[in-house]
Scaffold this motif. Sequence first.
Motif, mmCIF file in Angstrom:
data_model
loop_
_atom_site.group_PDB
_atom_site.id
_atom_site.type_symbol
_atom_site.label_atom_id
_atom_site.label_comp_id
_atom_site.label_asym_id
_atom_site.label_seq_id
_atom_site.Cartn_x
_atom_site.Cartn_y
_atom_site.Cartn_z
ATOM 1 N N SER A 243 -90.135 -2.560 82.882
ATOM 2 C CA SER A 243 -91.429 -2.049 82.387
ATOM 3 C C SER A 243 -91.601 -2.209 80.871
ATOM 4 C CB SER A 243 -91.627 -0.591 82.818
ATOM 5 O OG SER A 243 -90.448 0.137 82.670
ATOM 6 N N TYR A 244 -90.872 -3.155 80.276
ATOM 7 C CA TYR A 244 -91.015 -3.324 78.826
ATOM 8 C C TYR A 244 -92.451 -3.655 78.399
ATOM 9 C CZ TYR A 244 -86.263 -2.539 77.310
ATOM 10 O OH TYR A 244 -85.073 -1.943 77.000
ATOM 11 N N ASP A 245 -93.128 -4.471 79.209
ATOM 12 C CA ASP A 245 -94.520 -4.808 78.826
ATOM 13 C C ASP A 245 -95.358 -3.542 78.732
ATOM 14 O OD1 ASP A 245 -93.874 -7.412 78.707
ATOM 15 O OD2 ASP A 245 -94.824 -8.001 80.608
ATOM 16 N N GLU A 246 -95.194 -2.663 79.730
ATOM 17 C CA GLU A 246 -95.978 -1.403 79.729
ATOM 18 C C GLU A 246 -95.558 -0.498 78.577
ATOM 19 O OE1 GLU A 246 -95.502 0.514 83.649
ATOM 20 O OE2 GLU A 246 -95.300 -1.586 84.296
ATOM 21 N N ILE A 247 -94.239 -0.419 78.349
ATOM 22 C CA ILE A 247 -93.739 0.458 77.281
ATOM 23 C C ILE A 247 -94.350 0.052 75.937
ATOM 24 C CG2 ILE A 247 -91.653 1.013 75.916
ATOM 25 C CD1 ILE A 247 -90.097 1.043 78.597
ATOM 26 N N PHE A 248 -94.303 -1.231 75.629
ATOM 27 C CA PHE A 248 -94.802 -1.647 74.303
ATOM 28 C C PHE A 248 -96.331 -1.641 74.238
ATOM 29 C CE2 PHE A 248 -90.426 -3.470 74.291
ATOM 30 C CZ PHE A 248 -89.937 -2.590 73.330
ATOM 31 N N LYS A 249 -96.958 -1.833 75.398
ATOM 32 C CA LYS A 249 -98.426 -1.732 75.419
ATOM 33 C C LYS A 249 -98.822 -0.293 75.113
ATOM 34 C CE LYS A 249 -102.389 -2.776 78.405
ATOM 35 N NZ LYS A 249 -102.884 -1.445 78.727
ATOM 36 N N ARG A 250 -98.100 0.635 75.733
ATOM 37 C CA ARG A 250 -98.378 2.055 75.497
ATOM 38 C C ARG A 250 -98.185 2.378 74.001
ATOM 39 N NH1 ARG A 250 -100.292 6.898 76.834
ATOM 40 N NH2 ARG A 250 -99.017 8.619 76.140
ATOM 41 N N CYS A 251 -97.072 1.907 73.447
ATOM 42 C CA CYS A 251 -96.818 2.173 72.017
ATOM 43 C C CYS A 251 -97.940 1.596 71.143
ATOM 44 C CB CYS A 251 -95.479 1.584 71.582
ATOM 45 S SG CYS A 251 -94.062 2.422 72.300
ATOM 46 N N ASP A 252 -98.479 0.468 71.562
ATOM 47 C CA ASP A 252 -99.574 -0.145 70.789
ATOM 48 C C ASP A 252 -100.831 0.702 70.818
ATOM 49 O OD1 ASP A 252 -98.506 -2.356 69.734
ATOM 50 O OD2 ASP A 252 -99.339 -3.781 71.188
ATOM 51 N N GLU A 253 -100.973 1.475 71.877
ATOM 52 C CA GLU A 253 -102.235 2.205 72.055
ATOM 53 C C GLU A 253 -102.215 3.631 71.519
ATOM 54 O OE1 GLU A 253 -103.417 -0.239 76.136
ATOM 55 O OE2 GLU A 253 -102.661 1.823 76.279
ATOM 56 N N THR A 254 -101.020 4.214 71.386
ATOM 57 C CA THR A 254 -100.977 5.629 71.020
ATOM 58 C C THR A 254 -101.189 5.811 69.515
ATOM 59 O OG1 THR A 254 -98.576 5.565 70.734
ATOM 60 C CG2 THR A 254 -99.399 6.208 72.917
ATOM 61 N N TYR A 255 -101.448 7.062 69.128
ATOM 62 C CA TYR A 255 -101.818 7.371 67.735
ATOM 63 C C TYR A 255 -100.775 6.889 66.733
ATOM 64 C CZ TYR A 255 -104.157 9.938 64.008
ATOM 65 O OH TYR A 255 -104.839 10.255 62.864
ATOM 66 N N SER A 256 -99.491 7.207 67.026
ATOM 67 C CA SER A 256 -98.441 6.867 66.059
ATOM 68 C C SER A 256 -97.386 5.928 66.641
ATOM 69 C CB SER A 256 -97.752 8.151 65.571
ATOM 70 O OG SER A 256 -98.686 9.016 64.992
ATOM 71 N N CYS A 257 -97.790 5.188 67.682
ATOM 72 C CA CYS A 257 -96.910 4.185 68.326
ATOM 73 C C CYS A 257 -95.753 4.793 69.116
ATOM 74 C CB CYS A 257 -96.323 3.197 67.331
ATOM 75 S SG CYS A 257 -97.519 2.275 66.412
ATOM 76 N N PHE A 258 -95.762 6.120 69.287
ATOM 77 C CA PHE A 258 -94.739 6.717 70.146
ATOM 78 C C PHE A 258 -95.199 6.593 71.603
ATOM 79 C CE2 PHE A 258 -94.130 9.149 66.141
ATOM 80 C CZ PHE A 258 -92.799 8.819 65.906
ATOM 81 N N LEU A 259 -94.297 6.898 72.522
ATOM 82 C CA LEU A 259 -94.715 6.935 73.932
ATOM 83 C C LEU A 259 -95.626 8.140 74.161
ATOM 84 C CD1 LEU A 259 -91.357 5.957 75.678
ATOM 85 C CD2 LEU A 259 -93.432 4.576 75.465
ATOM 86 N N HIS A 260 -95.500 9.147 73.274
ATOM 87 C CA HIS A 260 -96.296 10.371 73.379
ATOM 88 C C HIS A 260 -97.526 10.259 72.478
ATOM 89 C CE1 HIS A 260 -92.410 11.864 74.852
ATOM 90 N NE2 HIS A 260 -91.920 11.253 73.805
#
Length: 546
Positions: A243-260
């Motif tokens: 799931s690396y693609d999803e993990i880094f896509k998520r980081c790209d979208e969040t406020y401070s690049c965290f998973l949270h």
Amino acid sequence: MSATQATNGAAKPAHALDYDVIIIGAGISGMYQLLRLRELGMRVRVLEAGTGVGGTWYWNRYPGARFDSESYSYQYSFSKELLDEWSWSEHFAGQPETLRYLNHVADKFDLRKDIQFRSRVKSAHYQEASRSWKVSVEDGSAYSARFLITAVGPLSAPTMPRIAGVETFKGESYHTGLWPHHPVSFAGKRVAVIGTGATGVQTIQEVAKTVGHLTVFQRTPNWCKPLKNGKISDEEQKRIKASYDEIFKRCDETYSCFLHTPDPRRTFEVSSEEREAFLEKLYDTPGFGMWQGNFRDMLTDREANKVISEFVANKIRQRVKDPKVAEQLIPRNHGFGTRRVPMETKYYEVYNQPNVELVDIKETPIEQITSNGLKTSDRTFEFDMIIYATGFDAVTGSFDRIDIRGAGGVGLKEKWRGGIETFVGVQVAGFPNMMMLVGPHTALGNIPRSIEYNVDWVAGLLGYMKERNLTLAEAKPEAIDAWTDFVREKAEGLLSNEIDSWMTGVNLNVDGKSKRILARYSGSAPEYRAWCNKVAAEGYKDLALA
Ligand code: NAP
């Protein structure tokens, strides 16, 4: 010196310079920048003070040092092959594993041949006549390059406390950020730890496992939250790698690049039962969830922050047996999340150990370090070891330690005395051809994510210039003003900007850093990237290029 004035010098031909680019620092940012510029066919030299790669993870080898962000979100993402071949053993990796990883990266991409170790940069002076930088190392050597890239890190200039007699202590003493390479034993020893930030907390909970007697000197308690670390099982490993693609896509979208990322609800939009259940869930969620994924008004609404802080205060009361000690561990001068939240593993339980004592030095200040311990206003202590977890001269400190002079011999340190102004955290007016990685006013958050973006953007700019035979880049004053205004606008109304911490530029151990400044960009990473992407898409017209 304006951008146009700075373009007056004629460029010295590239072959007359030692390098195209000098990078200061072989940490996560310097290593990746080297690789990207090498791909552009540039001649690059990295000057590194240490004896190995890794930067933060090379220097901070104190007991208990580890990631506070999920390992798989906190590594390089640029190479699929690297992602596939490296398996993190824990959800939040310890420093030795991270350093092994960074050494593996250096080997895999053959980085070391362009890195000069044991080379602490003393000065970097811009040479107007030749549009180049002269960089001098402490050993007396000096090199020239068209571009200077600082990869010095925002938290890499350790500061000792200003306490009389620090140099007189005869026992073992260590600053966490300059931890020795040899093993240090705490068994049977009387150990003092001064400082209870993210570093102090990690150190204390580790030292407490084997120490003879531990005394913690706390000036300001911080709100700490359970890390909830664990080994990564084979099953989880497979899932993560798939799931690396999803993990880094998520980081790209969040406020401070965290998973949270902040919950879309406001604190008082939900019933008190729902709120309590949500906070319980967050407290139990591994990593930064409670800090980065809380109600969206936690850091802007005082009442919301108070309720969340009280929830965490009660957790501390439940975990610490002695009510007086529990109250001492509860912050009074700031709310939850307004300073960097230390992640902990049984930190509060340490204070239930009979061989651990907490000393509140706001009540009884340390007056002097002595040859065999220290003196507070009401007691004398004897120690075998003192550990200074007293933090860093953050953000500008690692720049201040180098004599950096731009056009007209103007010093960067002096320039920043009146306040930090940058162009997207990468350039400073009057310092042509100098680019900063994770500099002041850039997006920080999940730092490796921000680094990769920063490095790629700088590589994009240098590639653009190379294609067009351009030899000078300097941000235009109006572009600097626009970015600085945006940084100011984004800082408004944030409770964290009303609190003293490294994030607001305060360090009482450093001259001239007793007052809060606009030290960091507090907007979102997607907004930061949108700004920078636009600059690139428009042909870098915010920069005077020549
Ligand atoms: P810090 O947050 O600045 O904490 C320094 C501590 O030392 C504070 O408790 C401070 O007290 C105390 N102190 C400083 N001078 C003192 C003095 N003269 N007398 C007594 N106490 C003194 O530094 P840090 O803990 O090294 O952390 C810095 C940052 O590094 C963190 O916020 C985080 O961003 C990063 N970090 C990351 C990780 C990770 O990702 N795993 C781990 C550790 C650190 P006051 O609060 O009263 O000033």
